[in-house]
Design a protein around this motif. Structure first.
Motif, PDB file in Angstrom:
ATOM      1  N   THR A  81       2.692   1.492   3.660  1.00  0.00           N
ATOM      2  CA  THR A  81       2.208   0.468   2.737  1.00  0.00           C
ATOM      3  C   THR A  81       0.686   0.457   2.766  1.00  0.00           C
ATOM      4  O   THR A  81       0.069   0.344   3.832  1.00  0.00           O
ATOM      5  N   LEU A  82       0.077   0.570   1.597  1.00  0.00           N
ATOM      6  CA  LEU A  82      -1.376   0.631   1.489  1.00  0.00           C
ATOM      7  C   LEU A  82      -1.949  -0.754   1.194  1.00  0.00           C
ATOM      8  O   LEU A  82      -1.227  -1.651   0.736  1.00  0.00           O
ATOM      9  N   PRO A  83      -3.238  -0.942   1.442  1.00  0.00           N
ATOM     10  CA  PRO A  83      -3.867  -2.236   1.143  1.00  0.00           C
ATOM     11  C   PRO A  83      -3.746  -2.581  -0.338  1.00  0.00           C
ATOM     12  O   PRO A  83      -3.600  -1.695  -1.188  1.00  0.00           O
ATOM     13  N   SER A  84      -3.809  -3.852  -0.643  1.00  0.00           N
ATOM     14  CA  SER A  84      -3.762  -4.296  -2.031  1.00  0.00           C
ATOM     15  C   SER A  84      -4.867  -3.615  -2.830  1.00  0.00           C
ATOM     16  O   SER A  84      -6.015  -3.554  -2.401  1.00  0.00           O
ATOM     17  N   ASP A  96      -8.293   2.861  10.459  1.00  0.00           N
ATOM     18  CA  ASP A  96      -6.946   3.030   9.924  1.00  0.00           C
ATOM     19  C   ASP A  96      -6.778   2.240   8.631  1.00  0.00           C
ATOM     20  O   ASP A  96      -6.965   1.017   8.604  1.00  0.00           O
ATOM     21  N   ILE A  97      -6.433   2.936   7.568  1.00  0.00           N
ATOM     22  CA  ILE A  97      -6.076   2.283   6.311  1.00  0.00           C
ATOM     23  C   ILE A  97      -4.633   1.810   6.381  1.00  0.00           C
ATOM     24  O   ILE A  97      -4.280   0.746   5.877  1.00  0.00           O
ATOM     25  N   ALA A  98      -3.800   2.609   7.023  1.00  0.00           N
ATOM     26  CA  ALA A  98      -2.387   2.267   7.197  1.00  0.00           C
ATOM     27  C   ALA A  98      -1.883   2.955   8.457  1.00  0.00           C
ATOM     28  O   ALA A  98      -2.355   4.033   8.830  1.00  0.00           O
ATOM     29  N   ILE A 105      -6.091   2.719  -2.580  1.00  0.00           N
ATOM     30  CA  ILE A 105      -7.118   3.282  -1.706  1.00  0.00           C
ATOM     31  C   ILE A 105      -8.284   3.776  -2.549  1.00  0.00           C
ATOM     32  O   ILE A 105      -8.117   4.211  -3.686  1.00  0.00           O
ATOM     33  N   GLN A 106      -9.468   3.699  -1.975  1.00  0.00           N
ATOM     34  CA  GLN A 106     -10.671   4.090  -2.697  1.00  0.00           C
ATOM     35  C   GLN A 106     -10.769   5.606  -2.791  1.00  0.00           C
ATOM     36  O   GLN A 106     -10.205   6.342  -1.976  1.00  0.00           O
ATOM     37  N   ALA A 123       0.725   1.565  -4.362  1.00  0.00           N
ATOM     38  CA  ALA A 123       0.992   0.575  -3.317  1.00  0.00           C
ATOM     39  C   ALA A 123       1.471   1.221  -2.026  1.00  0.00           C
ATOM     40  O   ALA A 123       1.352   0.638  -0.947  1.00  0.00           O
ATOM     41  N   ASP A 124       2.031   2.437  -2.142  1.00  0.00           N
ATOM     42  CA  ASP A 124       2.583   3.127  -0.976  1.00  0.00           C
ATOM     43  C   ASP A 124       2.138   4.580  -0.982  1.00  0.00           C
ATOM     44  O   ASP A 124       1.795   5.146  -2.029  1.00  0.00           O
TER      45      ASP A 124
END
Length: 317
Positions: free
Chosen positions: A215-218, A200-202, A221-222, A176-177
């Motif tokens: 904080t990363l996307p729900s 930008d992912i974050a 990350i891929q 998540a982070d």
């Protein structure tokens, strides 16, 4: 009975296989628990606690077992009857006895380790691992006479991200982070995590600090190549790339570290060390993700975090 050269010779009966097996088991238990093989004949005592933190020079902190000094180290398993002595004002030894914290100072020295009704099983199971990791952490403690802190990092010098090995570092995707740290430059900073399409992912703005928790996307990350970009207030920029890999690509977790009785903060440190011993350059960013959440509350994690942020050879010995 045979007589030869005036000496009586007796025929000794060979050791039975049961006795041989018993000696072998005793030797293995003593070895895995950090006990000298020469002392294996002594009754084995399970660990009831361990050393969690040292404050002050280790030359002022002493532990005796059966009247004999033993080498002081972080994570050292402690046994009932061990005698702990701390000399000098301000010096401390923090330990965990069972599930209870205990601090030893000059005021309550010498302190004898009491019996614990239900000793933690992991202390016996992981005796040799705790000793090995503890020795490495203690070496770092001795080398770091002044602990690195957030406020003391990032002052002067070029902007760098020593934590990431460009094009070599790898992490797992399910998180998540993302914890990251850098050095140099002039605050404040902007930190970006960018994906394959340069989007930008974050992104996070950081004040007078050289650490960030993005904080990363729900869903995390891929897998694929990711770029981290740090820019300071004067426009200086540094970039590093790392790969997000499938969980199956990570080294296999040792079975003994999956047991439920192992405290989460201690498990994180032992797992991080296991990754570093496998391939420090490849897995130090992943190891950092494990211990960063505990660094403010668990001294071995703090020591390892600071070590990974600033020393290329951190725990590689």
């Amino acid at each position: 009975m045979n007589i030869s050269n005036g000496m009586r010779q007796t025929h000794q009966r060979p050791l039975s296989w049961l006795r041989l097996l018993g000696l072998a088991v005793l030797t293995l238990v003593a070895s895995d628990s950090g006990v000298d093989i020469a002392d294996a004949k002594k009754p084995y005592l399970p660990g009831v606690g361990y050393v969690e933190q040292l404050v002050g020079p280790i030359s002022e902190i002493h532990i005796e077992r059966d009247g004999t000094p033993i080498a002081l180290a972080l994570l050292l398993p402690l046994q009932t009857g061990d005698r702990v002595t701390v000399n000098g004002a301000g010096n401390e030894l923090h330990m965990r006895l069972g599930t209870r914290p205990q601090v030893i100072t000059a005021a309550n020295s010498p302190f004898q380790i009491p019996e614990i009704e239900v000793p933690p099983g992991f202390l016996t199971r992981l005796g040799s691992t705790l000793v090995a990791v503890g020795k490495r952490l203690t070496t770092q403690y001795v080398h770091s006479s002044v602990p690195v802190s957030t406020s003391s990092r990032g002052k002067d010098g070029p902007l760098t991200i020593a934590l990431v090995e460009d094009g070599i570092s790898r992490i797992s995707p399910n998180r998540a982070d993302l914890f990251i740290a850098w050095d140099g430059g002039t605050a404040p900073y902007v930190v970006r995590i960018r994906g394959k399409m340069n989007g930008d992912i974050a992104r996070q703005e950081v004040g007078d600090s050289t650490r960030a928790r993005l904080t990363l996307p729900s869903g995390g990350i891929q897998t694929g190549t990711i770029q981290i970009v740090v820019q300071d207030s004067k426009g200086a920029t540094t970039r590093k790339t790392f790969d997000v890999v499938s969980p199956s690509a990570l080294p296999t977790t040792p079975t003994e570290l999956t047991m439920s009785d192992l405290p989460s903060e201690l498990r994180a440190v032992l797992l991080a060390d296991s990754l570093l011993q496998t391939n420090r350059r490849m897995w130090k960013l992943e190891a950092y993700q494990l211990i960063a959440p505990f660094a403010d509350v668990f001294e071995p994690a703090r020591l390892l975090r600071d070590c990974l942020e600033g020393e290329p050879t951190c725990l590689s010995h």
